[in-house]
Design an enzyme around this catalytic site. Structure first.
Site, PDB file in Angstrom:
ATOM      1  N   ALA A  33     -16.337  39.382 -78.160  1.00  0.00           N
ATOM      2  CA  ALA A  33     -16.888  38.894 -79.422  1.00  0.00           C
ATOM      3  C   ALA A  33     -16.205  39.583 -80.584  1.00  0.00           C
ATOM      4  CB  ALA A  33     -18.381  39.166 -79.480  1.00  0.00           C
ATOM      5  N   ASN A  34     -16.412  39.050 -81.778  1.00  0.00           N
ATOM      6  CA  ASN A  34     -16.023  39.734 -83.008  1.00  0.00           C
ATOM      7  C   ASN A  34     -17.223  40.508 -83.523  1.00  0.00           C
ATOM      8  OD1 ASN A  34     -13.780  38.038 -82.737  1.00  0.00           O
ATOM      9  ND2 ASN A  34     -13.607  37.784 -84.945  1.00  0.00           N
ATOM     10  N   ARG A  35     -16.976  41.498 -84.333  1.00  0.00           N
ATOM     11  CA  ARG A  35     -18.032  42.237 -85.005  1.00  0.00           C
ATOM     12  C   ARG A  35     -18.515  41.400 -86.188  1.00  0.00           C
ATOM     13  NH1 ARG A  35     -18.268  47.524 -83.574  1.00  0.00           N
ATOM     14  NH2 ARG A  35     -16.132  48.100 -83.127  1.00  0.00           N
ATOM     15  N   SER A  36     -19.777  41.013 -86.179  1.00  0.00           N
ATOM     16  CA  SER A  36     -20.350  40.263 -87.302  1.00  0.00           C
ATOM     17  C   SER A  36     -21.859  40.316 -87.221  1.00  0.00           C
ATOM     18  CB  SER A  36     -19.896  38.799 -87.252  1.00  0.00           C
ATOM     19  OG  SER A  36     -20.670  38.015 -88.144  1.00  0.00           O
TER      20      SER A  36
END
Ligand code: CTP
Ligand code: CA
Length: 223
Positions: A33-36
């Protein structure tokens, strides 16, 4: 759903907002995942809805709760996000605030990959669809205003300007997410709005204030 308070500068406008990260499964217990946190996208949806828009909010697994009074579509992966977006069109404007994973694991394992001492797994990746570029380049049914985000750690304006052209969106909201800015995971943001007319840098302010200002810009553009 119709906005119950159908008054305000965005009354009668249908606005699509993507938000949060996407999760790309590796096996039933792991993902990339991306950091968000989803905070900026959520603030944008809240601002638009508060100004009378009918908001469709397509969100990955975010930390913050979606705003009240909007249509929420929850997704996990980039491919699910793309089909939710396609299903939600047409819209007067579309704002792509999601941090979409660029790659997914080529063959998701149906069972948990077991740790074996001394033997490392090899993951093969493939590219995810670019949702913003796909919508920006629609020949029919393209929203009148398409806005992307560009979270960069260096050469922010150059990268974001090139991104706007490459993807074919109307505006890009660029920000510097280098760790030293403290913007990732924080409550403030410092953005530059890039359009065909040029770049406009806003002072650092709360994410809800950035959202409100963007919503006013959108209302102005939609007329
Ligand atoms: N975006 C998207 N679908 C993707 C990747 C990105 O819709 N598969 C959107 C994001 O929501 C954002 C914009 O495109 O509005 C820019 O995302 P970004 O990750 O900064 O751009 P990339 O083209 O993926 O470039 P890179 O990650 O290499 O900087
Ligand atoms: Ca990316």
């Amino acid at each position: 759903v119709e906005n119950a308070l159908a008054a305000g500068p965005l009354a009668g406008k249908r606005i699509l907002v993507t938000s949060g990260p996407t999760h790309e499964p590796i096996d039933p217990v792991r993902y990339i995942a991306n950091r968000s946190s989803g905070a900026q996208g959520t603030a944008i949806a809240r601002a638009m809805s508060g100004m009378g828009a009918d908001v469709v909010f397509v969100t990955g697994p975010a930390d913050v709760a979606p705003p009240e009074g909007v249509q929420v579509i929850k997704v996990q992966s980039a491919r699910e996000m793309l089909s939710a977006v396609q299903g939600a069109l047409p819209a007067d404007a579309a704002i792509f605030a999601a941090a979409v994973a660029d790659w997914r694991v080529k063959s998701e394992s149906g069972s948990k990959i077991k740790k074996v001492a001394g033997a490392l797994p090899t993951l093969e990746f493939e590219e995810n669809p670019d949702i913003l570029a796909t919508v920006s380049k629609l020949k029919t049914g393209r929203p009148g205003l398409v806005v992307g985000f560009a979270a960069e750690t260096d050469d922010v304006i150059d990268h974001a300007t090139a991104k706007r052209e490459r993807k074919g969106c109307d505006w890009i909201v660029a920000n510097d997410v280098s760790p030293e800015t403290g913007i990732m995971g924080g409550s403030e943001n410092a953005v530059t709005l890039i359009s065909a007319e040029g770049a406009e840098t806003w002072p650092r302010m709360g994410k809800q204030d950035v959202a409100n200002r963007l919503a006013h810009k959108v209302a102005e553009a939609l007329g």
